[in-house]
Write an enzyme that holds these catalytic residues in place. Sequence first.
Site, PDB file in Angstrom:
ATOM      1  N   GLU A  63     -13.285  67.573  -7.484  1.00 23.83           N
ATOM      2  CA  GLU A  63     -12.090  67.287  -8.282  1.00 23.83           C
ATOM      3  C   GLU A  63     -10.933  66.829  -7.401  1.00 23.83           C
ATOM      4  OE1 GLU A  63      -9.564  68.730 -12.095  1.00 23.83           O
ATOM      5  OE2 GLU A  63     -11.396  69.800 -11.545  1.00 23.83           O
ATOM      6  N   THR A  64     -10.843  67.369  -6.204  1.00 24.49           N
ATOM      7  CA  THR A  64      -9.815  66.927  -5.260  1.00 24.49           C
ATOM      8  C   THR A  64      -9.988  65.447  -4.940  1.00 24.49           C
ATOM      9  OG1 THR A  64      -9.605  69.137  -4.299  1.00 24.49           O
ATOM     10  CG2 THR A  64      -8.930  67.273  -2.912  1.00 24.49           C
TER      11      THR A  64
END
EC number: 3.1.2.-
Length: 137
Positions: A63-64
């Site tokens: 997700e980063t």
Amino acid sequence: MIWKRHLTLDELNATSDNTMVAHLGIVYTRLGDDVLEAEMPVDTRTHQPFGLLHGGASAALAETLGSMAGFMMTRDGQCVVGTELNATHHRPMSEGKVRGVCQPLHLGRQNQSWEIIVFDEQGRRCCTCRLGTAVLG
């Protein structure tokens, strides 16, 4: 090059200060024409109780990467938010580093889809993720 915002690796890494990204030890390592990569240590910060890489840590890496890649596809006044994250875990890890490789699957005006593959230090696939984002603004 697909990116609409032009940031250096140093600038990307500076965005992680005082966040979960920094706590997990995630560091952006490569920004290519259509790829963003980062590394994350496999240690006590990213272990589950049985000493293996926590699936949530792999998801956080994915997700980063996908969120930052999505942000770099926006113009001033726009932002992206995650709408869906899917992760399939293929092999366990107990130590070392993992490398996440993020590339676009779809880049629309209102939504984006990103594929993030997490590899171990031997180049073996540990996790395959897909992140959906919505473009706001």
